[in-house]
Design an enzyme around this catalytic site. Structure first.
Site, PDB file in Angstrom:
ATOM      1  N   ASP A 262      52.057  81.672   1.307  1.00  0.00           N
ATOM      2  CA  ASP A 262      53.629  81.846   1.437  1.00  0.00           C
ATOM      3  C   ASP A 262      53.698  83.347   2.362  1.00  0.00           C
ATOM      4  OD1 ASP A 262      56.024  80.589  -0.292  1.00  0.00           O
ATOM      5  OD2 ASP A 262      56.487  82.729   0.695  1.00  0.00           O
ATOM      6  N   ASP A 308      56.587  72.774   1.594  1.00  0.00           N
ATOM      7  CA  ASP A 308      57.725  72.721   0.600  1.00  0.00           C
ATOM      8  C   ASP A 308      58.675  73.611   1.441  1.00  0.00           C
ATOM      9  OD1 ASP A 308      59.055  72.234  -1.356  1.00  0.00           O
ATOM     10  OD2 ASP A 308      57.768  73.342  -2.794  1.00  0.00           O
ATOM     11  N   CYS A 361      64.088  69.909  -0.993  1.00  0.00           N
ATOM     12  CA  CYS A 361      64.947  69.534  -2.409  1.00  0.00           C
ATOM     13  C   CYS A 361      66.120  69.535  -1.790  1.00  0.00           C
ATOM     14  CB  CYS A 361      64.701  70.430  -3.460  1.00  0.00           C
ATOM     15  SG  CYS A 361      64.749  71.995  -3.133  1.00  0.00           S
TER      16      CYS A 361
END
Length: 433
Positions: A262, A308, A361
């Protein structure tokens, strides 16, 4: 505390949120600290009222004719709780700790025929400036789709198949009255009770032993759609706390290799304990140091890169209803730029015939199909995999009717799939000629 006192407290918290323009969690925490007599059940009831009010902020303001905290709570009681004027009147008695009695104007507004004649952004309870974007993705179903985002989200669990199976876990947790999820083969769902917190899953032995993880069914499906399998080399490029990393490891049955990284090393901090608890052995955490890229040595070697992506989170508004009223055009632009950066980085990692699994999302096409289309324009060596093929590879063809197909991917939503609003696109690097 009485139900009327809960309502008074909710009005007070809504006023704080409005005046100080801060997240609901902060306002609720401060209220609890300054009212220590309130027990956990009272705080849960007040939080439920506050979040329901934020879910219906636009429609409540339209119904009541203003955005005053008291009006917003009144509108919510009618629109979300389906209380009639007489029932609301009982709570607004002016007695000790109860709100002041209803005015004649408030009674008149509450007696109106709901949202008849309301504009689309009011009926759907979303910021007006994203209306055109929502019409592009949802068409005539915008109101229904966005109203589905005004309901409370369930609590979904993913059974960790490295340690357990769904039937055994469900039997062990029978006291929680869980239900198997409709679409994910490894999910269990708890429906939240009115004005109460969800079950304290983290204290259950099954959670402590790593047999279950809290993960929305949509997130579970997004991981499954990656179709990763044992033997593959996988990078989770935006791993954060590791939710999808854990799901991928279970899908691969601890085979192959996953590299979890990340750009923000602080977000990776929880992943180490979670991996150990889940019994995961095929994940190597790559922590960036000093801003350096931690996966440069993997360029051109990876079968699947999971992205993501950072996004506005519009698909999670059931869980974070105050976030939709803080969303601004500038923040959307920032996220779209972030997505371009991470997609371009992912492309460098993928080997020929490998793939990027791009996940958000969000329900906004700017962050989904349009971000993908821009990437494909920049990177003609990639192609998007048709939705039917994505489902077939993941052995999920039976679910084709419940997904909303887009030009480059699959869109989930509370209305269609009963999940958060996840988007998934699979982008495959073409074979070398």
């Amino acid at each position: 505390m009485t139900p009327a006192a809960h309502i008074s407290a909710a009005i007070e918290v809504i006023a704080d949120i409005s005046a100080r323009r801060r997240p609901a969690t902060d306002a609720l925490k401060d209220w609890g600290l300054s009212h220590r007599f309130a027990g956990s059940k009272d705080r849960a009831a007040i939080a439920s009222l506050v979040y329901d009010t934020l879910r219906r902020k636009a429609s409540s303001a339209w119904l009541m004719g203003n955005e005053e905290p008291r009006s917003l709570v009144l509108g919510m009681l009618k629109l979300q709780k389906n209380l009639d004027v007489a029932a609301i009147d009982d709570h607004f008695s002016g007695a000790r700790f109860a709100p002041e009695p209803l005015s004649a104007e408030e009674r008149e507004n509450l007696a109106k025929d709901g949202l008849k004649g309301a504009p689309l952004h009011v009926a759907g309870d979303f910021p007006e400036w994203i209306e055109a974007s929502l019409v592009r993705i949802f068409g005539d179903e915008v109101e229904a789709e966005m109203q589905a985002l005004t309901h409370r989200a369930p609590l979904d669990l993913r059974v960790n198949t490295l340690k357990a199976n769904r039937d055994d876990v469900n039997a062990a947790l029978a006291h929680l009255a869980l239900e198997p999820t409709s679409h994910s083969p490894v999910g269990l769902r708890a429906i939240p009770a009115e004005n109460r917190r969800g079950p304290a899953v983290q204290s259950e032995p099954e959670y402590i032993k790593g047999e279950i993880e809290i993960q929305d069914e949509g997130s579970q499906l997004a991981a499954l759609l990656s179709a990763v399998h044992a033997g593959e080399q996988v990078v989770d490029l935006c791993a954060g706390g590791g939710g999808k990393t854990l799901a991928l490891a279970a899908q691969m049955n601890n085979g192959g290799q996953i590299y979890a990284s990340d750009s923000d090393q602080r977000r990776l901090a929880p992943i180490h304990a979670r991996l150990e608890r889940a019994g995961v052995r095929n994940v190597q955490v790559r922590t960036p140091r000093g801003g350096a890229d931690a996966v440069t040595d993997l360029d051109g070697k990876i079968d699947c890169v999971l992205v993501d992506a950072p996004c506005t989170g519009t698909g999670t508004w059931r869980r974070n209803p105050d976030a939709k009223w803080r969303l601004r055009p500038g923040s959307l632009s920032v996220r779209v730029n972030d997505q371009a950066v991470v997609l371009d980085r992912a492309a460098q990692l993928v080997k020929p015939e490998g793939r990027i699994v791009y996940i958000t999302c969000s329900v906004l096409p700017e962050e989904n199909d349009e971000s993908v289309a821009a990437f494909l324009e920049r990177s003609p060596e990639f192609k998007s995999v048709p939705a039917g093929e994505v489902l077939e590879r993941a052995l999920l063809s039976r679910l084709e009717p419940v997904f909303r197909k887009t030009e480059h991917g699959l869109q989930m939503s509370p209305l269609k799939t009963g999940t958060d609003g996840f988007y998934v696109s699979v982008l495959e690097r073409r074979a070398k000629k």
